[in-house]
Design a protein around this motif. Structure first.
Motif, PDB file in Angstrom:
ATOM      1  N   GLU A 137      -5.964  -5.149  -5.816  1.00 54.84           N
ATOM      2  CA  GLU A 137      -5.739  -4.595  -7.041  1.00 54.84           C
ATOM      3  C   GLU A 137      -4.945  -3.277  -6.988  1.00 54.84           C
ATOM      4  O   GLU A 137      -3.848  -3.272  -7.836  1.00 54.84           O
ATOM      5  CB  GLU A 137      -7.145  -4.049  -7.802  1.00 54.84           C
ATOM      6  N   ASP A 138      -4.873  -2.606  -5.948  1.00 57.58           N
ATOM      7  CA  ASP A 138      -4.078  -1.451  -5.805  1.00 57.58           C
ATOM      8  C   ASP A 138      -2.688  -2.158  -5.384  1.00 57.58           C
ATOM      9  O   ASP A 138      -1.632  -1.601  -5.829  1.00 57.58           O
ATOM     10  CB  ASP A 138      -4.624  -0.303  -4.410  1.00 57.58           C
ATOM     11  N   ARG A 176     -11.350  -6.201  -2.768  1.00 56.97           N
ATOM     12  CA  ARG A 176     -10.944  -6.121  -4.194  1.00 56.97           C
ATOM     13  C   ARG A 176     -10.133  -5.028  -4.601  1.00 56.97           C
ATOM     14  O   ARG A 176      -9.199  -5.215  -5.305  1.00 56.97           O
ATOM     15  CB  ARG A 176     -12.302  -6.537  -5.220  1.00 56.97           C
ATOM     16  N   GLU A 177     -10.284  -3.967  -4.112  1.00 61.07           N
ATOM     17  CA  GLU A 177      -9.880  -2.660  -4.752  1.00 61.07           C
ATOM     18  C   GLU A 177      -8.562  -2.759  -3.872  1.00 61.07           C
ATOM     19  O   GLU A 177      -7.502  -2.204  -4.581  1.00 61.07           O
ATOM     20  CB  GLU A 177     -10.690  -1.460  -3.938  1.00 61.07           C
ATOM     21  N   CYS A 237       0.811  -1.252  -0.037  1.00 61.51           N
ATOM     22  CA  CYS A 237      -0.153   0.031   0.037  1.00 61.51           C
ATOM     23  C   CYS A 237       0.792   1.179  -0.025  1.00 61.51           C
ATOM     24  O   CYS A 237       2.085   1.225   0.566  1.00 61.51           O
ATOM     25  CB  CYS A 237      -0.953   0.081   1.266  1.00 61.51           C
ATOM     26  N   ASP A 239      -1.058  -3.209  -8.760  1.00 60.39           N
ATOM     27  CA  ASP A 239      -0.693  -2.203  -9.563  1.00 60.39           C
ATOM     28  C   ASP A 239       0.539  -1.394  -8.737  1.00 60.39           C
ATOM     29  O   ASP A 239       1.400  -1.028  -9.705  1.00 60.39           O
ATOM     30  CB  ASP A 239      -1.950  -1.102  -9.592  1.00 60.39           C
ATOM     31  N   ARG A 257     -16.260  -5.401  -2.002  1.00 60.99           N
ATOM     32  CA  ARG A 257     -15.541  -4.710  -2.946  1.00 60.99           C
ATOM     33  C   ARG A 257     -14.291  -3.754  -2.599  1.00 60.99           C
ATOM     34  O   ARG A 257     -13.520  -3.513  -3.303  1.00 60.99           O
ATOM     35  CB  ARG A 257     -16.746  -3.424  -3.263  1.00 60.99           C
ATOM     36  N   VAL A 258     -14.270  -3.609  -1.322  1.00 62.03           N
ATOM     37  CA  VAL A 258     -13.159  -2.822  -0.791  1.00 62.03           C
ATOM     38  C   VAL A 258     -11.893  -3.740  -0.669  1.00 62.03           C
ATOM     39  O   VAL A 258     -10.858  -3.262  -1.197  1.00 62.03           O
ATOM     40  CB  VAL A 258     -13.382  -2.345   0.739  1.00 62.03           C
TER      41      VAL A 258
END
Length: 119
Positions: A98-99, A94-95, A52, A102, A91-92
């Motif tokens: 994905e972050d 998954r985000e 993160c 990335d 949803r959180v």
């Protein structure tokens, strides 16, 4: 999110692979040899270490006390431990996964990023 759903989501990213370099209970999901997710798929509660941005890590820990904490056995500035089955919406989660992916991809050498884009 179940352990199977988390595993399938991590493997859905381009060039993502699962490895067990530390322990048979600790999956390590990598992209081109770099870690982006480390879940304990058999753990209760289900948790995952995710990379993160340092400023975002602090914000997330404040917004979700007890569910997002400094990364266990990781650089606590750059990694969070996220409780997947403890109240965060899927949803959180998954985000956040994905972050993490990335961020790792962004840190790869340009030639490797280009190779990923062509895959």
């Amino acid at each position: 999110m179940t352990p199977g759903e988390l595993r399938a989501f991590c493997l859905s990213f381009n060039a993502a692979v699962e490895d067990f370099p530390f322990d048979p209970e600790i999956s390590v999901f990598k992209v081109l040899g770099k870690m982006f997710a480390l879940p304990s798929l058999d753990g209760r509660p289900l948790t995952v270490n995710l990379k993160c941005d340092p400023d975002e890590a602090i914000r997330l820990r404040t917004a979700h006390p007890g569910l997002i904490v400094p990364g266990w056995h990781m650089n606590k500035r750059h990694w969070n431990t996220v409780t997947v089955d403890g109240g965060l919406p899927d949803r959180v989660v998954r985000e956040l996964v994905e972050d993490s992916y990335d961020l790792v991809v962004a840190g790869l050498p340009r030639a490797e990023r280009l190779r990923l884009d062509r895959s």
